[in-house]
Scaffold this motif. Structure first.
Motif, PDB file in Angstrom:
ATOM      1  N   ARG A 281       0.823  -1.206   0.000  1.00 33.20           N
ATOM      2  CA  ARG A 281       0.000   0.000   0.000  1.00 33.20           C
ATOM      3  C   ARG A 281       0.864   1.267   0.000  1.00 33.20           C
ATOM      4  NH1 ARG A 281      -5.401  -0.504   0.931  1.00 33.20           N
ATOM      5  NH2 ARG A 281      -6.198  -2.502   1.713  1.00 33.20           N
ATOM      6  N   ASP A 282       1.876   1.289   0.852  1.00 27.12           N
ATOM      7  CA  ASP A 282       2.726   2.480   0.954  1.00 27.12           C
ATOM      8  C   ASP A 282       3.517   2.720  -0.328  1.00 27.12           C
ATOM      9  OD1 ASP A 282       1.912   3.282   3.423  1.00 27.12           O
ATOM     10  OD2 ASP A 282       3.688   2.606   4.497  1.00 27.12           O
ATOM     11  N   LEU A 283       4.036   1.659  -0.922  1.00 23.21           N
ATOM     12  CA  LEU A 283       4.802   1.822  -2.153  1.00 23.21           C
ATOM     13  C   LEU A 283       3.905   2.299  -3.286  1.00 23.21           C
ATOM     14  CD1 LEU A 283       7.136  -1.315  -1.991  1.00 23.21           C
ATOM     15  CD2 LEU A 283       7.782   1.074  -1.646  1.00 23.21           C
ATOM     16  N   ALA A 284       2.722   1.731  -3.369  1.00 23.39           N
ATOM     17  CA  ALA A 284       1.783   2.172  -4.410  1.00 23.39           C
ATOM     18  C   ALA A 284       1.403   3.635  -4.208  1.00 23.39           C
ATOM     19  CB  ALA A 284       0.540   1.286  -4.403  1.00 23.39           C
ATOM     20  N   GLU A 285       1.190   4.027  -2.965  1.00 24.77           N
ATOM     21  CA  GLU A 285       0.845   5.419  -2.689  1.00 24.77           C
ATOM     22  C   GLU A 285       1.985   6.351  -3.086  1.00 24.77           C
ATOM     23  OE1 GLU A 285       0.435   7.077   1.453  1.00 24.77           O
ATOM     24  OE2 GLU A 285      -1.652   7.230   0.810  1.00 24.77           O
ATOM     25  N   ALA A 286       3.229   5.861  -2.977  1.00 26.78           N
ATOM     26  CA  ALA A 286       4.390   6.662  -3.366  1.00 26.78           C
ATOM     27  C   ALA A 286       4.680   6.562  -4.857  1.00 26.78           C
ATOM     28  CB  ALA A 286       5.619   6.218  -2.565  1.00 26.78           C
ATOM     29  N   SER A 287       3.793   5.900  -5.617  1.00 26.23           N
ATOM     30  CA  SER A 287       3.938   5.706  -7.068  1.00 26.23           C
ATOM     31  C   SER A 287       5.196   4.919  -7.420  1.00 26.23           C
ATOM     32  CB  SER A 287       3.946   7.067  -7.788  1.00 26.23           C
ATOM     33  OG  SER A 287       2.729   7.746  -7.565  1.00 26.23           O
ATOM     34  N   ALA A 288       5.614   4.029  -6.521  1.00 22.38           N
ATOM     35  CA  ALA A 288       6.755   3.146  -6.786  1.00 22.38           C
ATOM     36  C   ALA A 288       6.241   1.838  -7.384  1.00 22.38           C
ATOM     37  CB  ALA A 288       7.522   2.875  -5.500  1.00 22.38           C
ATOM     38  N   PRO A 289       6.891   1.306  -8.408  1.00 21.20           N
ATOM     39  CA  PRO A 289       6.442   0.047  -9.011  1.00 21.20           C
ATOM     40  C   PRO A 289       6.469  -1.088  -7.991  1.00 21.20           C
ATOM     41  CG  PRO A 289       8.100   1.130 -10.385  1.00 21.20           C
ATOM     42  CD  PRO A 289       8.100   1.845  -9.078  1.00 21.20           C
ATOM     43  N   VAL A 290       5.335  -1.763  -7.813  1.00 23.81           N
ATOM     44  CA  VAL A 290       5.251  -2.840  -6.832  1.00 23.81           C
ATOM     45  C   VAL A 290       4.212  -3.857  -7.285  1.00 23.81           C
ATOM     46  CG1 VAL A 290       3.582  -1.527  -5.420  1.00 23.81           C
ATOM     47  CG2 VAL A 290       4.909  -3.393  -4.393  1.00 23.81           C
ATOM     48  N   TYR A 291       4.519  -5.111  -7.087  1.00 25.33           N
ATOM     49  CA  TYR A 291       3.566  -6.188  -7.315  1.00 25.33           C
ATOM     50  C   TYR A 291       3.896  -7.299  -6.341  1.00 25.33           C
ATOM     51  CZ  TYR A 291       7.494  -7.550 -10.396  1.00 25.33           C
ATOM     52  OH  TYR A 291       8.732  -7.826 -10.921  1.00 25.33           O
ATOM     53  N   GLY A 292       3.028  -8.301  -6.252  1.00 25.71           N
ATOM     54  CA  GLY A 292       3.279  -9.298  -5.237  1.00 25.71           C
ATOM     55  C   GLY A 292       2.543 -10.595  -5.438  1.00 25.71           C
ATOM     56  N   TRP A 293       2.819 -11.505  -4.528  1.00 28.46           N
ATOM     57  CA  TRP A 293       2.258 -12.856  -4.542  1.00 28.46           C
ATOM     58  C   TRP A 293       1.767 -13.205  -3.153  1.00 28.46           C
ATOM     59  CZ3 TRP A 293       4.177 -16.650  -1.293  1.00 28.46           C
ATOM     60  CH2 TRP A 293       3.633 -17.931  -1.454  1.00 28.46           C
ATOM     61  N   ASN A 294       0.715 -13.996  -3.107  1.00 30.84           N
ATOM     62  CA  ASN A 294       0.277 -14.574  -1.842  1.00 30.84           C
ATOM     63  C   ASN A 294      -0.289 -15.957  -2.112  1.00 30.84           C
ATOM     64  OD1 ASN A 294      -0.097 -13.484   1.112  1.00 30.84           O
ATOM     65  ND2 ASN A 294      -1.818 -14.858   0.728  1.00 30.84           N
ATOM     66  N   ARG A 295      -0.009 -16.892  -1.217  1.00 31.36           N
ATOM     67  CA  ARG A 295      -0.484 -18.260  -1.401  1.00 31.36           C
ATOM     68  C   ARG A 295      -2.008 -18.325  -1.361  1.00 31.36           C
ATOM     69  NH1 ARG A 295      -2.214 -21.987   2.007  1.00 31.36           N
ATOM     70  NH2 ARG A 295      -1.683 -20.661   3.786  1.00 31.36           N
ATOM     71  N   SER A 296      -2.613 -17.560  -0.475  1.00 32.50           N
ATOM     72  CA  SER A 296      -4.067 -17.578  -0.325  1.00 32.50           C
ATOM     73  C   SER A 296      -4.738 -16.816  -1.460  1.00 32.50           C
ATOM     74  CB  SER A 296      -4.462 -16.951   1.016  1.00 32.50           C
ATOM     75  OG  SER A 296      -5.837 -16.616   1.034  1.00 32.50           O
ATOM     76  N   ALA A 297      -5.644 -17.490  -2.165  1.00 35.10           N
ATOM     77  CA  ALA A 297      -6.373 -16.836  -3.250  1.00 35.10           C
ATOM     78  C   ALA A 297      -7.240 -15.702  -2.713  1.00 35.10           C
ATOM     79  CB  ALA A 297      -7.235 -17.861  -3.988  1.00 35.10           C
ATOM     80  N   ALA A 298      -7.810 -15.873  -1.519  1.00 40.78           N
ATOM     81  CA  ALA A 298      -8.670 -14.835  -0.956  1.00 40.78           C
ATOM     82  C   ALA A 298      -7.895 -13.543  -0.742  1.00 40.78           C
ATOM     83  CB  ALA A 298      -9.274 -15.319   0.360  1.00 40.78           C
ATOM     84  N   THR A 299      -6.655 -13.668  -0.266  1.00 46.76           N
ATOM     85  CA  THR A 299      -5.826 -12.477  -0.036  1.00 46.76           C
ATOM     86  C   THR A 299      -5.468 -11.818  -1.361  1.00 46.76           C
ATOM     87  OG1 THR A 299      -4.905 -13.256   2.052  1.00 46.76           O
ATOM     88  CG2 THR A 299      -3.591 -11.667   0.812  1.00 46.76           C
ATOM     89  N   ALA A 300      -5.016 -12.614  -2.324  1.00 50.73           N
ATOM     90  CA  ALA A 300      -4.649 -12.051  -3.626  1.00 50.73           C
ATOM     91  C   ALA A 300      -5.850 -11.382  -4.297  1.00 50.73           C
ATOM     92  CB  ALA A 300      -4.072 -13.145  -4.529  1.00 50.73           C
ATOM     93  N   GLU A 301      -7.010 -12.001  -4.183  1.00 50.91           N
ATOM     94  CA  GLU A 301      -8.216 -11.422  -4.786  1.00 50.91           C
ATOM     95  C   GLU A 301      -8.615 -10.129  -4.091  1.00 50.91           C
ATOM     96  OE1 GLU A 301     -10.974 -14.598  -4.489  1.00 50.91           O
ATOM     97  OE2 GLU A 301     -10.016 -15.794  -6.083  1.00 50.91           O
ATOM     98  N   ALA A 302      -8.469 -10.091  -2.770  1.00 50.95           N
ATOM     99  CA  ALA A 302      -8.807  -8.866  -2.034  1.00 50.95           C
ATOM    100  C   ALA A 302      -7.863  -7.733  -2.419  1.00 50.95           C
ATOM    101  CB  ALA A 302      -8.749  -9.129  -0.534  1.00 50.95           C
TER     102      ALA A 302
END
Length: 340
Positions: A24-45
């Protein structure tokens, strides 16, 4: 002028409270960020919130390899080894850091896989008793201590060898990451970090659990009378037990040392109460110790809302002069560093 720019995208592996708030903080700072999470519910949220998240670890790591992204490991300790194996296979050229609460255990896993030349351990000293994506928020790291470990550089210095350029580059990126989310970067060696957090994080969670049990054992009237001191003293007892167990079980000796010290202090206070009818020694010592903590932890707010603590500032230029000695000096002072 300080150098706080992050030279590469950030790929966060694990989007719970810590990793998700970082996203959230990196996105707010307009820094390129992406990620992974094992839980589909978390990734979907996360995706529903407008963030770039996936459950396809192989694809995310291959993307990170193409980007030469900085990988941030944010999974529970039991999952770290397997994740490092996947990183070794699919992202062999990426710098690696982490946000896990213990540092020696992570360093040992990294070293066992020969990945030490691109790993810089880190630990943002922020969080809450809540967990998961729903607990994430922007601003979690404002003014927080962001520990950055320098064991690889210290080993090189002691062995009379050069610090690998890949490590120094990752070190700069990890420091820049902490600065970008408005933290104060504090260098520490892994073992020194683990001894410190045993006293101010891991053992206090055990004390909170103990206090919660003592209060609960008093019965309904006791709980009905509970107010601010009990609420504040047991706040972190709301933390998931599995998470706290992971911290303590991967930091056993320092936690036991801290628990033994607390037991000795309470035992002495008990003996003083029984023998003299007073608890003066512990109450006075605790009051003075708390005052020293408050003096160290106070902050001032600059224009733009930036929070700065009263920690001393050490300026470091990685690769120049006695920069590793300067990191050691900053650790001794509990000081924050600025990179030039």
């Amino acid at each position: 002028m300080t150098n706080d720019s992050l030279a590469t995208p950030t790929c966060i592996l694990g989007l719970g409270l810590i990793g998700g708030s970082l996203m959230r903080d990196l996105a707010e700072a307009s820094a390129p960020v992406y990620g992974w999470n094992r839980s589909a519910a978390t990734a979907e949220a996360a995706t529903a919130g407008g963030f770039d998240a996936s459950t396809d670890l192989t694809a995310v790591l291959r993307r990170a390899q193409e980007d030469r992204a900085l990988l941030v490991v944010g999974v529970p300790m039991f999952a770290v080894g397997g994740l490092l194996d996947q990183i070794a296979e699919h992202a062999p050229d990426c710098g690696i850091t982490d946000v896990v609460s213990v540092k020696r255990a992570i360093l040992d896993e990294v070293t066992a896989r020969g990945m030490g030349d691109r790993y810089v351990g880190a630990h943002p000293m922020a969080g809450s008793e809540e967990s998961g994506w729903d607990a994430t928020r922007t601003g979690l790291y404002d003014g927080a201590a962001w520990v950055v470990c320098f064991d690889r550089a210290d080993d090189a210095r002691r062995g009379g060898t050069e610090v690998p350029e890949s490590w120094t580059r990752t070190f700069r990126d990890v420091v820049a990451l902490g600065k970008l989310v408005r933290s104060e970067v504090i260098p520490a060696l892994a073992d020194d970090h683990d001894r410190a957090v045993a006293r101010i994080s891991h053992m206090p969670h055990l004390l909170a659990y103990a206090l919660a049990v003592v209060g609960d054992d008093g019965g309904p009237l006791t709980l009905s009378l509970a107010a601010g001191s009990f609420r504040d003293g047991t706040r972190v007892a709301g933390a998931e037990p599995d998470m706290v167990r992971s911290w303590c079980e991967n930091n056993v000796a320092p936690v036991v040392e801290a628990v033994d010290e607390a037991i000795a202090l309470l035992s002495a206070a008990r003996d003083e109460l029984v023998g003299e009818g007073t608890a003066a020694a512990l109450s006075e010592a605790g009051f003075q110790a708390h005052g020293r903590y408050r003096a160290r932890s106070g902050t001032r707010v600059l224009d733009g809302g930036v929070k700065l603590s009263h920690r001393p500032v050490i300026r470091v230029s990685p690769g120049a002069g006695d920069w590793i000695g300067e990191l050691e000096h900053a650790q001794e002072l509990g000081g924050r560093i600025e990179i030039f």
